[in-house]
Design a protein around this motif. Structure first.
Motif, short mmCIF file in Angstrom:
data_model
loop_
_atom_site.label_atom_id
_atom_site.label_comp_id
_atom_site.label_asym_id
_atom_site.label_seq_id
_atom_site.Cartn_x
_atom_site.Cartn_y
_atom_site.Cartn_z
N VAL A 55 -26.60 -17.85 -17.95
CA VAL A 55 -26.97 -19.16 -18.52
C VAL A 55 -28.41 -19.50 -18.15
O VAL A 55 -29.21 -19.93 -18.99
N ARG A 56 -28.76 -19.29 -16.90
CA ARG A 56 -30.13 -19.58 -16.45
C ARG A 56 -31.14 -18.70 -17.21
O ARG A 56 -32.20 -19.18 -17.61
N ALA A 57 -30.81 -17.43 -17.43
CA ALA A 57 -31.71 -16.54 -18.16
C ALA A 57 -31.89 -17.00 -19.60
O ALA A 57 -33.01 -16.97 -20.14
N ILE A 58 -30.81 -17.45 -20.24
CA ILE A 58 -30.89 -17.94 -21.61
C ILE A 58 -31.77 -19.19 -21.68
O ILE A 58 -32.64 -19.30 -22.55
N VAL A 59 -31.55 -20.12 -20.77
CA VAL A 59 -32.36 -21.34 -20.75
C VAL A 59 -33.83 -20.99 -20.54
O VAL A 59 -34.71 -21.54 -21.21
N HIS A 60 -34.10 -20.07 -19.63
CA HIS A 60 -35.48 -19.68 -19.37
C HIS A 60 -36.12 -19.08 -20.62
O HIS A 60 -37.24 -19.42 -20.98
N ARG A 61 -35.39 -18.19 -21.30
CA ARG A 61 -35.94 -17.57 -22.52
C ARG A 61 -36.20 -18.61 -23.60
O ARG A 61 -37.20 -18.54 -24.31
N CYS A 62 -35.32 -19.59 -23.72
CA CYS A 62 -35.45 -20.58 -24.79
C CYS A 62 -36.50 -21.65 -24.49
O CYS A 62 -37.11 -22.20 -25.40
#
Length: 98
Positions: A55-62
């Protein structure tokens, strides 16, 4: 979960409460080591950690390319300056009252 005798042990609830601190590297090296040891030995927590990390990786990418508007930055600078001035005033008053 295996643990060395001199290392503190955490239960699953404690680990999951602190997983964001672990992910953000906002805890001490000792605490990180204890949490890491637990995650390596506890598959349910490791599974939960994996979800949190994803989830943290997705938020960072977005959101990593988001930039605050200039007016927001300026208001923030003004607020921080005001806080600093109040802090200095309180320090002066405290010194004077000693």
């Amino acid at each position: 979960m295996t643990s060395e005798p001199d290392k503190p042990r955490l239960d699953c609830r404690e680990v999951l409460e602190e997983v964001y601190l672990y992910l953000d590297e906002e805890c001490s090296d000792v605490r990180r080591g204890v949490i890491k040891d637990h995650l390596e030995d506890c598959s349910p927590c490791l599974s939960e950690y994996g979800i949190e990390q994803e989830v943290r990786a997705i938020v960072h990418r977005c959101c990593s390319k988001e930039v605050a508007p200039d007016d927001v930055k300026e208001r923030l600078r003004q607020k921080l300056s005001a806080i600093e001035q109040v802090s200095e005033l309180f320090s002066e008053v405290a010194e004077r009252d000693r």
